[in-house]
Design a protein around this motif. Structure first.
Motif, PDB file in Angstrom:
ATOM      1  N   ARG A  53       0.833  -1.185   0.000  1.00  0.00           N
ATOM      2  CA  ARG A  53       0.000   0.000   0.000  1.00  0.00           C
ATOM      3  C   ARG A  53       0.878   1.249   0.000  1.00  0.00           C
ATOM      4  O   ARG A  53       2.072   1.191   0.297  1.00  0.00           O
ATOM      5  CB  ARG A  53      -0.917   0.010   1.229  1.00  0.00           C
ATOM      6  CG  ARG A  53      -1.803  -1.221   1.347  1.00  0.00           C
ATOM      7  CD  ARG A  53      -2.745  -1.110   2.529  1.00  0.00           C
ATOM      8  NE  ARG A  53      -3.561   0.089   2.442  1.00  0.00           N
ATOM      9  CZ  ARG A  53      -4.613   0.209   1.643  1.00  0.00           C
ATOM     10  NH1 ARG A  53      -4.992  -0.798   0.884  1.00  0.00           N
ATOM     11  NH2 ARG A  53      -5.301   1.331   1.605  1.00  0.00           N
ATOM     12  N   GLU A 184      -6.447  -1.332   7.301  1.00  0.00           N
ATOM     13  CA  GLU A 184      -6.527  -0.564   6.062  1.00  0.00           C
ATOM     14  C   GLU A 184      -6.741  -1.518   4.888  1.00  0.00           C
ATOM     15  O   GLU A 184      -6.091  -2.558   4.793  1.00  0.00           O
ATOM     16  CB  GLU A 184      -5.243   0.238   5.847  1.00  0.00           C
ATOM     17  CG  GLU A 184      -4.994   1.313   6.896  1.00  0.00           C
ATOM     18  CD  GLU A 184      -6.064   2.386   6.906  1.00  0.00           C
ATOM     19  OE1 GLU A 184      -6.609   2.688   5.820  1.00  0.00           O
ATOM     20  OE2 GLU A 184      -6.368   2.913   7.992  1.00  0.00           O
ATOM     21  N   SER A 185      -7.656  -1.155   4.006  1.00  0.00           N
ATOM     22  CA  SER A 185      -7.929  -1.971   2.827  1.00  0.00           C
ATOM     23  C   SER A 185      -8.155  -1.061   1.632  1.00  0.00           C
ATOM     24  O   SER A 185      -8.134   0.173   1.753  1.00  0.00           O
ATOM     25  CB  SER A 185      -9.161  -2.853   3.058  1.00  0.00           C
ATOM     26  OG  SER A 185     -10.332  -2.056   3.121  1.00  0.00           O
ATOM     27  N   ASP A 186      -8.385  -1.666   0.479  1.00  0.00           N
ATOM     28  CA  ASP A 186      -8.644  -0.873  -0.727  1.00  0.00           C
ATOM     29  C   ASP A 186      -9.895  -0.018  -0.575  1.00  0.00           C
ATOM     30  O   ASP A 186     -10.016   1.041  -1.193  1.00  0.00           O
ATOM     31  CB  ASP A 186      -8.793  -1.801  -1.938  1.00  0.00           C
ATOM     32  CG  ASP A 186      -7.491  -2.517  -2.277  1.00  0.00           C
ATOM     33  OD1 ASP A 186      -6.425  -1.987  -1.893  1.00  0.00           O
ATOM     34  OD2 ASP A 186      -7.537  -3.584  -2.906  1.00  0.00           O
ATOM     35  N   ALA A 187     -10.821  -0.479   0.248  1.00  0.00           N
ATOM     36  CA  ALA A 187     -12.073   0.257   0.453  1.00  0.00           C
ATOM     37  C   ALA A 187     -11.942   1.341   1.518  1.00  0.00           C
ATOM     38  O   ALA A 187     -12.888   2.072   1.780  1.00  0.00           O
ATOM     39  CB  ALA A 187     -13.185  -0.711   0.830  1.00  0.00           C
ATOM     40  N   GLY A 188     -10.774   1.435   2.148  1.00  0.00           N
ATOM     41  CA  GLY A 188     -10.574   2.401   3.221  1.00  0.00           C
ATOM     42  C   GLY A 188     -10.293   1.691   4.533  1.00  0.00           C
ATOM     43  O   GLY A 188      -9.847   0.546   4.557  1.00  0.00           O
ATOM     44  N   THR A 189     -10.585   2.366   5.626  1.00  0.00           N
ATOM     45  CA  THR A 189     -10.350   1.786   6.946  1.00  0.00           C
ATOM     46  C   THR A 189     -11.520   0.895   7.343  1.00  0.00           C
ATOM     47  O   THR A 189     -12.666   1.325   7.352  1.00  0.00           O
ATOM     48  CB  THR A 189     -10.167   2.892   7.999  1.00  0.00           C
ATOM     49  OG1 THR A 189      -9.069   3.723   7.624  1.00  0.00           O
ATOM     50  CG2 THR A 189      -9.884   2.285   9.364  1.00  0.00           C
ATOM     51  N   GLU A 190     -11.211  -0.362   7.654  1.00  0.00           N
ATOM     52  CA  GLU A 190     -12.225  -1.318   8.089  1.00  0.00           C
ATOM     53  C   GLU A 190     -12.094  -1.567   9.586  1.00  0.00           C
ATOM     54  O   GLU A 190     -10.989  -1.560  10.123  1.00  0.00           O
ATOM     55  CB  GLU A 190     -12.063  -2.654   7.367  1.00  0.00           C
ATOM     56  CG  GLU A 190     -12.368  -2.639   5.894  1.00  0.00           C
ATOM     57  CD  GLU A 190     -12.244  -4.036   5.305  1.00  0.00           C
ATOM     58  OE1 GLU A 190     -13.277  -4.602   4.907  1.00  0.00           O
ATOM     59  OE2 GLU A 190     -11.118  -4.560   5.263  1.00  0.00           O
TER      60      GLU A 190
END
Length: 252
Positions: A53, A184-190
């Motif tokens: 990332r 943190e992921s591609d969709a934002g903070t999970e």
């Protein structure tokens, strides 16, 4: 005074009932439970390698038999025996900037995939170039009722149990029903919330800890009323009983 004894007996029974329900037990805090129908059952998922990332930092070692060109490419980082160790941060555009070589996009790749991409680029000038890459910022954070601190991910596929053992201990007062992993992921903070008690946590999406994860164990709302051990229970009961008997004989 005839009704006094039944009253005190009732008080003693109430104290016993409250103390008994206030004790921690295996169902409340035990891990790897299999025969508790009240617990959720989590589906197993395949392990997915971490993907690089923005702002991650990678280190790699370049190896080649051509010492002259190796020194030219990485002169500031030259060590010995034609082996160099470099560290690069991934820019906001998802690339790393290598000396004498155009920026290489690595965001979204696994470490192994990124190593092959970098190696291929170096082989344009060093035909026998070989690259070994690793993630520099392999850490996770723990806060709350399981200690606190930043800890290294010392092995591939570090589990939630191993991570918590590194931070100290999952306290009795921690909310075992609502453990949170901030990721943190591609969709934002999970925010992944789960009950850590059932055995089905193993191989679920909550089982493995990834770089930059934050594990948060909040304090259980009921912990104020809980008794940590049966020794504490006995102490509270005997103290309460002593107080009741003292009051009883004074009234009598």
């Amino acid at each position: 005074m005839a009704g006094t004894k039944p009253t005190y007996r009732l008080i003693i029974l109430v104290i016993l009932a409250l103390a008994a329900t206030s004790c921690y037990n295996y169902k409340n805090i035990g891990l790897l439970q299999e025969r508790n129908p009240a617990l959720p059952v989590y589906d197993p998922v395949d392990y997915a390698d971490y993907k690089l990332r923005i702002n991650d930092e990678v280190i790699f070692r370049l190896m080649s038999s051509d010492e002259t060109i190796s020194r030219l490419l990485l002169s500031d980082q030259y060590i010995s025996n034609n082996q160099q160790v470099m560290a690069y941060r991934i820019f906001p555009d998802g690339t790393i900037d290598l000396p004498y070589i155009k920026r290489i996009p690595v965001e979204g790749l696994t470490v192994h995939e990124a190593a092959r991409v970098v190696e291929k680029r170096f082989r344009e000038v060093l035909p026998d170039a070989s690259v070994i890459m690793a993630l520099a910022n392999k850490n996770f954070t723990v806060i709350g009722e399981a200690g606190s601190g930043v800890f290294p991910i010392y092995k591939d596929r570090l589990t939630i149990y191993q991570a918590l053992s590194m931070s100290g201990e999952l306290n009795y007062t921690g909310d075992h029903k609502r453990v949170k992993i901030i990721r943190e992921s591609d969709a934002g903070t999970e925010i992944l919330e789960f009950d850590i008690r059932p055995r089905s946590v193993i191989n679920s999406k909550y089982y493995y800890i990834y770089p930059n994860d934050i594990i948060y164990i909040q304090k259980a709302k009921s912990s104020f009323w809980k008794i940590n051990s049966y020794g504490s229970f006995v102490s509270i009961f005997t103290s309460s009983l002593s107080l009741i008997l003292t009051a009883y004989y004074n009234v009598k």
